[in-house]
Design a protein around this motif. Structure first.
Motif, short mmCIF file in Angstrom:
data_model
loop_
_atom_site.label_atom_id
_atom_site.label_comp_id
_atom_site.label_asym_id
_atom_site.label_seq_id
_atom_site.Cartn_x
_atom_site.Cartn_y
_atom_site.Cartn_z
N SER A 124 51.55 20.03 50.65
CA SER A 124 51.62 19.05 49.56
C SER A 124 52.39 19.58 48.36
N LEU A 125 52.91 20.80 48.49
CA LEU A 125 53.63 21.47 47.38
C LEU A 125 52.73 21.58 46.15
N GLY A 126 51.43 21.67 46.38
CA GLY A 126 50.46 21.86 45.30
C GLY A 126 50.04 20.59 44.59
N THR A 127 50.65 19.45 44.96
CA THR A 127 50.35 18.21 44.23
C THR A 127 48.96 17.68 44.55
N ASP A 128 48.38 18.09 45.68
CA ASP A 128 47.04 17.59 46.01
C ASP A 128 46.01 18.02 44.98
N VAL A 129 46.25 19.16 44.32
CA VAL A 129 45.34 19.64 43.27
C VAL A 129 45.32 18.65 42.10
N LYS A 130 46.49 18.19 41.71
CA LYS A 130 46.62 17.24 40.59
C LYS A 130 45.96 15.91 40.94
N TRP A 131 46.16 15.46 42.18
CA TRP A 131 45.57 14.19 42.60
C TRP A 131 44.05 14.26 42.56
N ARG A 132 43.49 15.37 43.02
CA ARG A 132 42.04 15.52 43.02
C ARG A 132 41.48 15.53 41.59
N LYS A 133 42.21 16.13 40.66
CA LYS A 133 41.76 16.14 39.27
C LYS A 133 41.65 14.72 38.72
N LYS A 134 42.56 13.86 39.12
CA LYS A 134 42.50 12.46 38.68
C LYS A 134 41.27 11.77 39.24
N VAL A 135 40.95 12.06 40.50
CA VAL A 135 39.75 11.48 41.12
C VAL A 135 38.50 11.93 40.37
N VAL A 136 38.44 13.22 40.05
CA VAL A 136 37.28 13.75 39.32
C VAL A 136 37.14 13.07 37.96
N PRO A 161 55.90 6.04 50.87
CA PRO A 161 56.75 5.49 49.82
C PRO A 161 57.59 4.32 50.34
N THR A 162 57.83 3.35 49.49
CA THR A 162 58.58 2.16 49.91
C THR A 162 59.96 2.07 49.28
N LYS A 163 60.24 2.92 48.29
CA LYS A 163 61.52 2.82 47.58
C LYS A 163 62.48 3.94 48.00
N PHE A 164 63.76 3.61 48.02
CA PHE A 164 64.82 4.58 48.28
C PHE A 164 64.96 5.50 47.06
N PRO A 165 65.15 6.81 47.23
CA PRO A 165 65.30 7.56 48.48
C PRO A 165 64.00 8.20 48.95
N TYR A 166 62.89 7.90 48.24
CA TYR A 166 61.63 8.56 48.55
C TYR A 166 61.13 8.21 49.95
N GLN A 188 50.53 7.46 43.78
CA GLN A 188 50.76 8.75 43.13
C GLN A 188 52.04 9.39 43.67
N THR A 189 52.76 10.10 42.78
CA THR A 189 53.94 10.90 43.16
C THR A 189 54.89 10.13 44.08
N PHE A 190 55.49 9.09 43.54
CA PHE A 190 56.48 8.26 44.24
C PHE A 190 55.89 7.51 45.43
N GLY A 191 54.56 7.48 45.53
CA GLY A 191 53.93 6.73 46.61
C GLY A 191 53.54 7.54 47.82
N VAL A 192 53.62 8.88 47.75
CA VAL A 192 53.25 9.68 48.92
C VAL A 192 51.74 9.75 49.12
N SER A 193 51.00 9.41 48.07
CA SER A 193 49.55 9.26 48.20
C SER A 193 49.12 8.11 47.28
N THR A 194 47.91 7.62 47.48
CA THR A 194 47.39 6.55 46.67
C THR A 194 45.92 6.80 46.38
N ILE A 195 45.52 6.53 45.13
CA ILE A 195 44.11 6.56 44.76
C ILE A 195 43.61 5.11 44.70
N TYR A 196 42.54 4.85 45.43
CA TYR A 196 41.93 3.52 45.44
C TYR A 196 40.59 3.60 44.73
N THR A 197 40.29 2.64 43.89
CA THR A 197 38.98 2.59 43.26
C THR A 197 38.35 1.23 43.56
#
Length: 242
Positions: free
Chosen positions: A38-50, A166-171, A230-239
């Motif tokens: 994840s190039l370390g981005t999973d750490v940032k995503w988890r912080k948002k969840v917390v 991701p749905t947008k070019f070039p991501y 999150q991050t150009f759409g490579v992950s998503t947080i659902y609430t």
């Protein structure tokens, strides 16, 4: 899901048993490999969840598909009196329990082996429930979500962190290249289980992300459903709430 994706194509085991076996196999190097992939981005995503959970001042938190307990450990900062991490894989839980003990958090976090589709808890047991990169591994997605709905307290928060496409070019093109070619190669180099990381990328591509997942949550009965790419759409947080 558009099709049933399993870790081991030739196995006659159920998806649930295959997933348990897969995570047992890769538990030893899962954390390090996750950071690389994840190039370390999973750490940032988890912080948002917390932060989302912390904002609700929960007394009790259940982290499903807790794996080695990364998210459960971070949930300590919410001040919750009860934090439970649940996972199918005893191998992952073993790694998690050691991490928790090393941080002197064994009195704050309980790690138990269990099935997301048959949760060992009474109705309305938890103020907050989280799943990070786990719902796509459910054998029966709707059954798992129904169980989560059952044990969540009315007014409680449910937060899912999951991969998306991701749905947008070039991501979109870059993600496809990375997940189909690079990620499986990394997995084969660093993991003794050559099928595991091919499965993880294939299951991510087949997961009903975005509006499709929102609609499933609403069908189960969840309210206040929202998706946050999150991050150009490579992950998503659902609430969602109950």
């Amino acid at each position: 899901m558009s099709k049933k994706v399993t870790p081991y194509k030739d196995s006659k085991l159920t998806k649930k048993k295959q997933v348990e076996q897969m995570f047992d196999n890769i538990s030893g190097n899962y954390d390090g490999l996750n950071r690389v992939i994840s190039l370390g981005t999973d750490v940032k995503w988890r912080k948002k969840v917390v932060a989302m959970v912390e904002a609700t001042n929960p007394d009790s938190i259940l982290d499903i598909a807790t794996g080695t307990g990364d998210l459960a450990i971070q949930m300590v900062k919410t001040g919750a009196k009860r934090i439970v991490g649940l996972d199918l894989s005893e191998g992952m839980l073993k790694v998690g329990r050691k991490k928790i003990a090393d941080k002197n958090l064994s009195s704050k976090i309980e790690m138990i082996q269990g099935d997301s589709e048959n949760l060992p808890f009474e109705e309305n047991s938890f103020d907050a429930i989280t799943v990070a990169f786990g719902v796509r591994n459910f054998e029966n997605l709707e059954k798992g979500l129904e169980e989560i709905y059952r044990v969540l307290k009315p007014g409680g928060i449910f937060v899912v962190l999951e991969t998306s496409v991701p749905t947008k070019f070039p991501y979109k093109q870059g993600y496809r290249l990375y997940s189909n070619l690079i990620l499986p190669v990394i997995g084969k180099i660093f993991s003794k289980d050559k099928d595991a990381y091919s499965y993880l990328s294939e299951s991510a591509a087949n997961f009903p992300y975005g509006i499709a997942f929102n609609n499933i949550l609403k069908k189960i009965g969840f309210i206040e459903v929202e998706d946050l790419p999150q991050t150009f759409g490579v992950s998503t947080i659902y609430t969602a709430s109950k």
